[in-house]
Design an enzyme around this catalytic site. Structure first.
Site, PDB file in Angstrom:
ATOM      1  N   HIS A  59       0.857  -1.233   0.275  1.00 50.04           N
ATOM      2  CA  HIS A  59       0.021   0.155   0.128  1.00 50.04           C
ATOM      3  C   HIS A  59       0.883   1.170   0.091  1.00 50.04           C
ATOM      4  CE1 HIS A  59      -3.430  -2.484   1.410  1.00 50.04           C
ATOM      5  NE2 HIS A  59      -2.599  -2.761   2.166  1.00 50.04           N
TER       6      HIS A  59
HETATM    7  C1  BDR Z   1      -3.265   0.974   5.102  1.00 51.15           C
HETATM    8  O1  BDR Z   1      -3.417   0.460   6.665  1.00 51.15           O
HETATM    9  C2  BDR Z   1      -2.269   0.085   7.257  1.00 51.15           C
HETATM   10  O2  BDR Z   1      -2.634  -0.977   7.804  1.00 51.15           O
HETATM   11  C3  BDR Z   1      -1.113   0.047   6.147  1.00 51.15           C
HETATM   12  O3  BDR Z   1       0.038   0.359   6.743  1.00 51.15           O
HETATM   13  C4  BDR Z   1      -1.550   0.964   5.081  1.00 51.15           C
HETATM   14  O4  BDR Z   1      -1.295   2.259   5.217  1.00 51.15           O
HETATM   15  C5  BDR Z   1      -3.910  -0.018   4.277  1.00 51.15           C
HETATM   16  O5  BDR Z   1      -5.295   0.120   4.608  1.00 51.15           O
END
Ligand code: BDR
Ligand code: CA
Length: 313
Positions: A243
């Site tokens: 992500h």
């Molecule tokens: C986001 O939420 C966190 O768990 C990850 O680091 C990312 O920033 C994804 O939904």
């Protein structure tokens, strides 16, 4: 061209770690003027410690790291140990950090950095809940017009939610902060789940990290090994979604991404859909576009760049 000056605002998180490593490995394009930690994936004490550990892993113990807000603006903190593990960065066995944490609060660091640099020269890169950024905007409204751009990971539209049926984690944790940021008038680029779920660490990509043979490559392989089990079980996807690295890859190779400049509103009240990013992808309202909402990425280009840069650390 001079490197782009950025502040990384983060809640590490294995994927945050990879995003930060990429930025620190790319000094021609990116100058990390500081890192601010925020409560999110795990409580603030752990996200702060993890941020320091990542700088040391990259061999950049001189990057100023500032602890920011320990809870969302208007509600209880929700964390995600079920995704990231108890430390927030389970996988590798990294040594405890020895570099110092800066004394100044992260929010004040953001404000001072924006005020002391020429307008339009600092980009904010939030990788977690938007609490620090929104708190800075509330405390010092004059900084909004000094921000060059915000490039953030958060939200979802076609991909809908990962923490509730409607909401993505970063926005869900602090919807009030997200609303302040999306209404700020600042130029915003959004990396939602629609794009991050296309940046998957397959077995081959993980093997390429491991094959680098340096500490960063090994740690990233171990982190993504750990982090993938959640998405495998939940979505049946072949590996971990990177992500947050979408943000730092975008700073280096924006042409790898495509999206639309649309209106994005944040749901802040509904019990059912709180934290949803309501993106007017089809232009069915007359609401003014306020963000570039990405939809796709060239995943091969993404991983080629990332692997090549991690090799430098
Ligand atoms: C986001 O939420 C966190 O768990 C990850 O680091 C990312 O920033 C994804 O939904
Ligand atoms: Ca994150």
């Amino acid at each position: 061209m001079a490197p782009r000056k950025i502040i990384i605002d983060t809640d590490p998180g294995q994927d945050d770690a990879v995003a930060i490593l990429l930025a620190l490995a790319s000094p021609e394009e990116i100058e990390v003027v500081g890192i601010t930690s925020v409560a999110g994936n795990v409580p603030l004490a752990l996200t702060t410690k993890n941020a320091l550990m990542i700088c040391e892993l990259a061999g950049k113990a001189d990057v100023p790291v500032h602890a920011g807000c320990d809870r969302p603006m208007g509600r209880e903190l929700v964390t995600a140990e079920y995704v990231h593990g108890a430390t927030g960065m389970d996988g590798p066995n990294l040594p405890d950090p020895t570099m110092p944490l800066q004394e100044q609060h992260g929010v004040d660091f953001i404000i001072d950095t924006l005020r002391s640099n020429p307008p339009g020269t600092i980009t904010l890169c939030p990788l977690g809940p938007l609490t620090n950024i929104a708190t800075a905007l509330e405390k010092a409204p004059d900084i909004a017009e000094r921000v060059h751009q915000i490039v953030l990971m958060g939200g979802a539209y076609f991909e809908v939610g990962n923490v509730t049926p409607a909401a993505e984690f970063n926005i869900y944790v602090d919807p009030q902060a997200a609303e302040i940021v999306f209404k700020s008038g600042i130029d915003i680029v959004v990396m939602p789940l629609d794009v991050t779920h296309k940046a998957l660490v397959t077995k081959e990509r993980n093997a390429a990290f491991r094959a680098l043979g340096n500490a960063a490559g090994t740690a990233v392989a171990q982190m993504t090994d750990f982090f993938e089990r959640f998405d495998r079980e939940k979505y049946g996807s072949p590996g971990a979604p990177l992500h947050d690295p979408c943000v730092t890859v975008y700073l280096i190779r924006p042409e790898l991404f495509s999206g639309r400049h649309v209106n994005v509103e944040i749901e802040t009240t509904s019990e059912l859909t709180i934290g949803m990013t309501v993106a007017d992808w089809w232009g069915v309202t007359d609401r003014k576009p306020n963000a570039t909402f990405m939809g796709s990425v060239d995943a091969d280009g993404f991983f080629t760049l990332l692997t090549e840069r991690l090799a430098r650390l």
